[in-house]
Structures are given as structure tokens and as C-alpha cells.
Design a protein around this motif. Structure first.
Motif, PDB file in Angstrom:
ATOM      1  N   CYS A   5       0.794  -1.077  -0.019  1.00 21.91           N
ATOM      2  CA  CYS A   5       0.302  -0.058   0.042  1.00 21.91           C
ATOM      3  C   CYS A   5       0.825   1.268   0.024  1.00 21.91           C
ATOM      4  O   CYS A   5       1.929   1.181   0.575  1.00 21.91           O
ATOM      5  N   GLU A   6       0.477   2.211  -0.902  1.00 18.04           N
ATOM      6  CA  GLU A   6       1.169   3.552  -0.672  1.00 18.04           C
ATOM      7  C   GLU A   6       0.805   4.462   0.336  1.00 18.04           C
ATOM      8  O   GLU A   6       1.524   5.305   0.772  1.00 18.04           O
ATOM      9  N   GLU A   7      -0.176   4.350   1.128  1.00 19.21           N
ATOM     10  CA  GLU A   7      -0.533   5.309   2.274  1.00 19.21           C
ATOM     11  C   GLU A   7      -1.478   4.350   3.269  1.00 19.21           C
ATOM     12  O   GLU A   7      -2.548   4.435   3.522  1.00 19.21           O
TER      13      GLU A   7
ATOM     14  N   ALA B 295      -3.789  -1.461   5.062  1.00 15.83           N
ATOM     15  CA  ALA B 295      -3.746  -0.855   3.583  1.00 15.83           C
ATOM     16  C   ALA B 295      -5.062  -0.025   3.397  1.00 15.83           C
ATOM     17  O   ALA B 295      -6.099  -0.088   4.190  1.00 15.83           O
ATOM     18  N   CYS B 296      -4.689   0.855   2.656  1.00 12.73           N
ATOM     19  CA  CYS B 296      -5.777   2.068   2.561  1.00 12.73           C
ATOM     20  C   CYS B 296      -6.897   1.699   1.752  1.00 12.73           C
ATOM     21  O   CYS B 296      -8.205   2.352   1.989  1.00 12.73           O
ATOM     22  N   GLN B 297      -6.988   0.801   0.801  1.00 13.41           N
ATOM     23  CA  GLN B 297      -7.979   0.370  -0.107  1.00 13.41           C
ATOM     24  C   GLN B 297      -8.334   1.232  -1.042  1.00 13.41           C
ATOM     25  O   GLN B 297      -9.258   1.121  -1.739  1.00 13.41           O
ATOM     26  N   GLN B 298      -7.573   2.330  -1.284  1.00 11.55           N
ATOM     27  CA  GLN B 298      -7.812   3.434  -2.040  1.00 11.55           C
ATOM     28  C   GLN B 298      -6.918   3.586  -3.259  1.00 11.55           C
ATOM     29  O   GLN B 298      -6.909   3.999  -4.189  1.00 11.55           O
ATOM     30  N   CYS B 299      -5.501   3.405  -2.692  1.00 13.82           N
ATOM     31  CA  CYS B 299      -4.562   3.868  -3.700  1.00 13.82           C
ATOM     32  C   CYS B 299      -4.326   2.818  -4.793  1.00 13.82           C
ATOM     33  O   CYS B 299      -5.036   1.716  -4.853  1.00 13.82           O
TER      34      CYS B 299
ATOM     35  N   CYS C  63      -3.614  -0.825  -3.806  1.00 17.20           N
ATOM     36  CA  CYS C  63      -4.639  -1.390  -3.239  1.00 17.20           C
ATOM     37  C   CYS C  63      -5.667  -1.591  -4.263  1.00 17.20           C
ATOM     38  O   CYS C  63      -6.274  -3.036  -4.320  1.00 17.20           O
TER      39      CYS C  63
HETATM   40 ZN   LIG Z   1      -3.496   1.535  -0.269  1.00 17.19          ZN
END
Ligand SMILES: [Zn+2]
Length: 327
Positions: free
Chosen positions: A53-55, A62-66, A69
Motif C-alpha cells: 500500500c502507498e498510504e 492498507a488504505c484500500q484506495q491507492c 490497493c
Molecule cells: Zn493503499
């Protein structure tokens, strides 16, 4: 997955690895061990997502958005790989491991980390394990291998010694029952029974909540009682059990015999797993002596082992049931 969805009993181990990830001291290879059904797969997946994950959030999830993800959710992340037997129960082949060795050598395409999860790792045969050794001995930078197994002793020592061992533990009864409550709408004592039958492993307990499985357990006990009374015969019972499932039948049989041994070994009221049928088990136990029970248990363990080879399951079950009758 966020902290609220993650099994709370795995949190300390997860947090510790996240800290090492943040400080850049995460080992290149982890051996994730622990009893079946305590959440090793979920743990490995959360860690794999966290690494990519990036953020990630403040707990490391994990952010689930990047982009990373989203690619994982779509099953198309170029830097993530899962190695499993092509068919359930079969081996992880040397070709699969050779492909993995090639894959980790390539530069990562996204966040800079490459992750591979090998599960169940004990399904690697000698050739596959030897092939993996090369990568474990000279791990490429920014690569992480996660080997998942509930039978670490089946892995060669050369593999085990080159991985950092992370042993996950099962939750306390209170924590496990509380967690089960969010998945199964049943009274607390039933949840405690499920958890006990699953030897404290919550994900196994969820499987056992399947009514058919519990019905099979009840039917099996009646069959065993019937055998003692001479009302049925080992051959037809073996056939009927096999029709349901060999592995489920052996699972329950093992639980019954463990409880019988506990009951015979203690004068007081010992804790047993099948606590809902204690009196019936006590009556069955009156007909056994402890030595024969241990011999039966040995044969049962040997049967479980042989089932992983090409032995005839009907004959193995018949032998066990004949032992039960003649005890
Ligand atoms: Zn992420």
C-alpha cells in the motif's frame, strides 16, 4: 481490512511486523506458523497488502484506495504473487517455485516491494524446497516471501532456518467467543462449544457452525454407541461415514477419543471438548480401558497419516471400527 475487521488476537504480531516494515528492518522471508484456523491466511494477506500500500493507515493496514490497493482488489497487482497447489491436497511443484524465483528477481513495477505468499508451504516437495533455497539464501532487495503453514515440522530445516519464524497464537475463550458472536447468531454456550470443538481456533469454529457438520458429529456418536450394542456393523458404518466425508469423520472421531481419554484419566470432572454429550461419553468410556483407548488413538493418528497417501479409505475406516467393536 481495517483494525476493526482484523482478528484482535493477531494484532500484537501484526503491529510488531508493521513497525519493522516502517523501520526498514522487515526480514526477506517469514515463516508464518500456528494452529489451523487461527487466521494465518488473513494475517498474511493483511501483511502483503500493508507492504504494497502507498498510504497505509496508522495501524499499518492498507488504505484500500491507492492504485496498489485497487490492483490487489482486482487481482491484477504485478508485484504480488500467491503460490498454492494447483489442486487442493496436491504438491507445490518445482516449476511453480522456479517461476517464483524468476519473478522475485524482476524489478518491482509499483511501490517498490514484491511480495509472494506460499501456502500451505509444507506442500513443497524436496525438489521445490531446494529450488526455493536459492532465493532464500540470496534474497533480492525489496522482496518479501511469506511462507504459511500449520505443520512447520514438515518443512526441511534448511528452509525453516532461513526464515524468520512468526508463531501466531489462538485467542482466549472470552476473546474467541466474542469474535464468533459477530459471525454466528447463537447463545454464548453454543459458541463456547463450537470454539472448544475447534480446539480454540475461531475460523475452524465458524466452519463447524455448519449444521450438517454438527449433525454428522451427532450421527457418528449414535453409530459408535450402536456398534457397542451390536446394532450395526463396521462395514456399513464406514461406508456411510465415507459418503459424508473421510476427513470430517476422522476429525470428529479424534475429538471423541481425546475426550474419552480425558474422562478416563481423571477422577474429577475434566474439561472436555464435547461438553454437551458428557454423560453419553462417560457411558461409552465405562467399556474401555485407558491402554486400549491409547492404542485406538495411535491407530487413528496412523489412519489420518495414511489418508494423505493413496491408501483405501473404506478399509482404513473399517479397521478402526472393528477395533472399536473388539476394543
Ligand atoms: Zn493503499
Amino acid at each position: 481490512m481495517s483494525v476493526s475487521e482484523f482478528p484482535s488476537w493477531l494484532m500484537p504480531s501484526f503491529s510488531s511486523l508493521v513497525q519493522r516494515l516502517c523501520s526498514g528492518t522487515l526480514p526477506h522471508a517469514l515463516l508464518l506458523t500456528g494452529q489451523k484456523g487461527i487466521g494465518k491466511q488473513r494475517f498474511a494477506e493483511a501483511l502483503m497488502r500493508a507492504v504494497c500500500c502507498e498510504e497505509p493507515d496508522k495501524e499499518g493496514f492498507a488504505c484500500q484506495q491507492c492504485r496498489s490497493c485497487q490492483l490487489i482488489n482486482a487481482g491484477s497487482h504485478p508485484d504480488v504473487k500467491s503460490i498454492n497447489p494447483v489442486e487442493t491436497g496436491k504438491i507445490i511443484s518445482i516449476d511453480q517455485i522456479r517461476a517464483l524465483n524468476q519473478y522475485v528477481l524482476l524489478k518491482a513495477q509499483l511501490s517498490g516491494n514484491k511480495v509472494a505468499v506460499i501456502s500451505p508451504a509444507e506442500k513443497m516437495n524436496i525438489a521445490s524446497s531446494n529450488s526455493l533455497l536459492k532465493t532464500l539464501e540470496e534474497p533480492p532487495a525489496h522482496s518479501l516471501l511469506i511462507l504459511v503453514t500449520d505443520r512447520p515440522a514438515m518443512l526441511p530445516a534448511t528452509i525453516r532456518s532461513r526464515c524468520q519464524n512468526i508463531t501466531l497464537s489462538k485467542p482466549s475463550v472470552d476473546v474467541g467467543t466474542q469474535w464468533l458472536k459477530t459471525y454466528i447468531d447463537s447463545p454464548k454456550d453454543h459458541l463456547e462449544l463450537l470454539l472448544a470443538l475447534a480446539d480454540g481456533a475461531p475460523f475452524e469454529a465458524i466452519k463447524l457452525a455448519d449444521n450438517e457438520l454438527l449433525k454428522h458429529r451427532d450421527k457418528m456418536l449414535s453409530d459408535l454407541e450402536g456398534l457397542i450394542r451390536g446394532q450395526n456393523d463396521p462395514v456399513s458404518i464406514a461406508e456411510a461415514w465415507l459418503k459424508v466425508s473421510m476427513s470430517d469423520s476422522l476429525y470428529w472421531l479424534q475429538r471423541w477419543v481425546e475426550d474419552l481419554i480425558r474422562l478416563k484419566s481423571s477422577e474429577n470432572l475434566p474439561d472436555i471438548k464435547n461438553s454437551d454429550v458428557r454423560e453419553r461419553l462417560q457411558r461409552v468410556g465405562l467399556l474401555w480401558n485407558l491402554k486400549s483407548l491409547f492404542s485406538f488413538y495411535d491407530q487413528l493418528c496412523e489412519t489420518i497419516r495414511l489418508c494423505e497417501t493413496s491408501c483405501n479409505p473404506q478399509m482404513l475406516l473399517e479397521d478402526l471400527l472393528i477395533f472399536w467393536v473388539n476394543r
